[in-house]
Scaffold this motif. Sequence first.
Motif, PDB file in Angstrom:
ATOM      1  N   LEU A  90       0.852  -1.187   0.000  1.00 41.59           N
ATOM      2  CA  LEU A  90       0.000   0.000   0.000  1.00 41.59           C
ATOM      3  C   LEU A  90       0.889   1.238   0.000  1.00 41.59           C
ATOM      4  N   PRO A  91       1.077   1.886  -1.164  1.00 44.73           N
ATOM      5  CA  PRO A  91       1.865   3.116  -1.212  1.00 44.73           C
ATOM      6  C   PRO A  91       1.206   4.197  -0.357  1.00 44.73           C
ATOM      7  N   ILE A  92       2.008   5.043   0.262  1.00 44.79           N
ATOM      8  CA  ILE A  92       1.443   6.101   1.085  1.00 44.79           C
ATOM      9  C   ILE A  92       0.642   7.088   0.243  1.00 44.79           C
ATOM     10  N   PHE A  93       1.110   7.398  -0.972  1.00 43.58           N
ATOM     11  CA  PHE A  93       0.446   8.398  -1.799  1.00 43.58           C
ATOM     12  C   PHE A  93      -0.371   7.753  -2.910  1.00 43.58           C
ATOM     13  N   ALA A  94      -1.317   8.517  -3.433  1.00 47.23           N
ATOM     14  CA  ALA A  94      -2.131   8.082  -4.569  1.00 47.23           C
ATOM     15  C   ALA A  94      -1.685   8.840  -5.815  1.00 47.23           C
ATOM     16  N   ALA A  95      -1.855   8.216  -6.971  1.00 45.64           N
ATOM     17  CA  ALA A  95      -1.550   8.893  -8.229  1.00 45.64           C
ATOM     18  C   ALA A  95      -2.551  10.020  -8.456  1.00 45.64           C
ATOM     19  N   HIS A  96      -2.065  11.125  -9.011  1.00 47.03           N
ATOM     20  CA  HIS A  96      -2.980  12.240  -9.274  1.00 47.03           C
ATOM     21  C   HIS A  96      -4.067  11.840 -10.260  1.00 47.03           C
ATOM     22  N   ASP A  97      -3.689  11.165 -11.333  1.00 48.49           N
ATOM     23  CA  ASP A  97      -4.663  10.745 -12.343  1.00 48.49           C
ATOM     24  C   ASP A  97      -5.258   9.408 -11.936  1.00 48.49           C
ATOM     25  N   SER A  98      -6.095   9.452 -10.921  1.00 50.14           N
ATOM     26  CA  SER A  98      -6.672   8.230 -10.363  1.00 50.14           C
ATOM     27  C   SER A  98      -8.100   8.498  -9.916  1.00 50.14           C
ATOM     28  N   ALA A  99      -8.866   7.423  -9.802  1.00 53.10           N
ATOM     29  CA  ALA A  99     -10.229   7.539  -9.283  1.00 53.10           C
ATOM     30  C   ALA A  99     -10.211   8.039  -7.845  1.00 53.10           C
ATOM     31  N   ASP A 100      -9.183   7.692  -7.088  1.00 51.03           N
ATOM     32  CA  ASP A 100      -9.095   8.132  -5.690  1.00 51.03           C
ATOM     33  C   ASP A 100      -9.095   9.647  -5.586  1.00 51.03           C
ATOM     34  N   ASP A 111      -5.629  22.739  -6.577  1.00 55.56           N
ATOM     35  CA  ASP A 111      -6.166  24.059  -6.871  1.00 55.56           C
ATOM     36  C   ASP A 111      -7.564  23.913  -7.480  1.00 55.56           C
ATOM     37  N   ALA A 112      -8.158  25.032  -7.895  1.00 57.45           N
ATOM     38  CA  ALA A 112      -9.527  25.020  -8.391  1.00 57.45           C
ATOM     39  C   ALA A 112      -9.687  24.155  -9.632  1.00 57.45           C
ATOM     40  N   ALA A 113      -8.621  24.010 -10.405  1.00 57.53           N
ATOM     41  CA  ALA A 113      -8.662  23.205 -11.622  1.00 57.53           C
ATOM     42  C   ALA A 113      -8.342  21.741 -11.359  1.00 57.53           C
ATOM     43  N   GLY A 114      -8.038  21.391 -10.112  1.00 60.40           N
ATOM     44  CA  GLY A 114      -7.735  20.009  -9.766  1.00 60.40           C
ATOM     45  C   GLY A 114      -6.265  19.650  -9.826  1.00 60.40           C
ATOM     46  N   ARG A 115      -5.418  20.630 -10.089  1.00 58.63           N
ATOM     47  CA  ARG A 115      -3.975  20.358 -10.172  1.00 58.63           C
ATOM     48  C   ARG A 115      -3.361  20.407  -8.770  1.00 58.63           C
ATOM     49  N   PRO A 116      -2.311  19.617  -8.520  1.00 62.61           N
ATOM     50  CA  PRO A 116      -1.684  19.629  -7.190  1.00 62.61           C
ATOM     51  C   PRO A 116      -1.079  21.001  -6.852  1.00 62.61           C
ATOM     52  N   VAL A 117      -1.383  21.491  -5.674  1.00 63.60           N
ATOM     53  CA  VAL A 117      -0.752  22.716  -5.181  1.00 63.60           C
ATOM     54  C   VAL A 117       0.671  22.407  -4.747  1.00 63.60           C
ATOM     55  N   VAL A 118       0.838  21.263  -4.123  1.00 62.68           N
ATOM     56  CA  VAL A 118       2.157  20.766  -3.743  1.00 62.68           C
ATOM     57  C   VAL A 118       2.239  19.297  -4.142  1.00 62.68           C
ATOM     58  N   ALA A 119       3.455  18.846  -4.407  1.00 70.40           N
ATOM     59  CA  ALA A 119       3.660  17.471  -4.842  1.00 70.40           C
ATOM     60  C   ALA A 119       4.690  16.790  -3.955  1.00 70.40           C
ATOM     61  N   ALA A 120       4.622  15.474  -3.923  1.00 68.62           N
ATOM     62  CA  ALA A 120       5.496  14.685  -3.058  1.00 68.62           C
ATOM     63  C   ALA A 120       6.816  14.353  -3.750  1.00 68.62           C
ATOM     64  N   GLY A 121       7.825  14.117  -2.941  1.00 66.18           N
ATOM     65  CA  GLY A 121       9.130  13.692  -3.428  1.00 66.18           C
ATOM     66  C   GLY A 121      10.083  13.560  -2.269  1.00 66.18           C
ATOM     67  N   VAL A 122      11.355  13.505  -2.575  1.00 71.12           N
ATOM     68  CA  VAL A 122      12.388  13.506  -1.548  1.00 71.12           C
ATOM     69  C   VAL A 122      13.460  14.515  -1.929  1.00 71.12           C
ATOM     70  N   PRO A 123      14.112  15.128  -0.958  1.00 68.79           N
ATOM     71  CA  PRO A 123      15.099  16.174  -1.259  1.00 68.79           C
ATOM     72  C   PRO A 123      16.387  15.602  -1.845  1.00 68.79           C
ATOM     73  N   PRO A 124      17.246  16.460  -2.346  1.00 67.91           N
ATOM     74  CA  PRO A 124      18.546  16.000  -2.868  1.00 67.91           C
ATOM     75  C   PRO A 124      19.308  15.193  -1.828  1.00 67.91           C
ATOM     76  N   ASP A 125      19.965  14.133  -2.278  1.00 68.00           N
ATOM     77  CA  ASP A 125      20.771  13.306  -1.397  1.00 68.00           C
ATOM     78  C   ASP A 125      21.849  12.631  -2.236  1.00 68.00           C
ATOM     79  N   TYR A 126      22.507  11.620  -1.661  1.00 64.48           N
ATOM     80  CA  TYR A 126      23.596  10.995  -2.392  1.00 64.48           C
ATOM     81  C   TYR A 126      23.117  10.121  -3.537  1.00 64.48           C
ATOM     82  N   PHE A 127      21.796   9.916  -3.646  1.00 62.95           N
ATOM     83  CA  PHE A 127      21.257   9.201  -4.808  1.00 62.95           C
ATOM     84  C   PHE A 127      21.033  10.139  -5.992  1.00 62.95           C
ATOM     85  N   SER A 128      20.619  11.373  -5.694  1.00 63.88           N
ATOM     86  CA  SER A 128      20.272  12.308  -6.760  1.00 63.88           C
ATOM     87  C   SER A 128      20.507  13.746  -6.306  1.00 63.88           C
ATOM     88  N   ALA A 129      21.222  14.503  -7.129  1.00 58.06           N
ATOM     89  CA  ALA A 129      21.538  15.892  -6.786  1.00 58.06           C
ATOM     90  C   ALA A 129      20.315  16.783  -6.834  1.00 58.06           C
TER      91      ALA A 129
END
Length: 225
Positions: A90-100, A111-129
């Motif tokens: 069970l992933p913590i987050f749901a896909a934006h383009d989903s029935a959920d 936002d009013a149009a249904g677009r994410p105001v903020v999105a999930a991710g992880v900050p820069p680390d030794y895997f990705s700058a």
Amino acid sequence: QRFDQFCRENDAWLTDFALFMAVKDAHDHVAWTRWPSDIAAREAAAIDSWSSRLAREIRICKLTQFLFFDQWARVRGYCHQRSIALLGDLPIFAAHDSADVWSHRELFRLDAAGRPVVAAGVPPDYFSATGQLWGNPIYDWQRLEDTGYAWWIDRIRAVLALVDRVRLDHFRGFVASWEVPGDATTAMHGVWKRGPGASLFQAVQTALGLSPLPFVAENLAVISP
């Protein structure tokens, strides 16, 4: 009769899912934010109109789900006869383009149009700058708490109808998640925002009456207890 019973018992997710998939098919699989504004916004008249227009497609989608669940139950029963438990995910987050998200816009920060105001991710680390920009919309945890986490409880109950134990993906995110602006192209510039913490799991435990909860916590990290 068994099909009709399945539809009744799974109405909490099945009706919205089947309508979502039928409307998506009718629009060449584009994201729901690119549908006509009335059905994208789930206006009552549009829901009724599309439900009638796509009644056959919706019923086929529900039937497909019924057949899968029926076959899966046989597989699960076969495993249980041999003392094999099933571990689901069970992933913590749901896909934006989903029935959920489409059917529960109020539970996500959009936002009013249904677009994410903020999105999930992880900050820069030794895997990705530039970090990892996942793009999933982030929950309105306060709104969810106000409902007693009803959507999460339904979600976990549905998963536990399929498997015996559940791996919770990105468990660390229940403590705090990395938020970047919804229009960002990388995850470099974001902030940590607190998640629901233990209150979510206390609500789930109370609602389901399970102790201990049948969860496997993935990605604990070393950030907090």
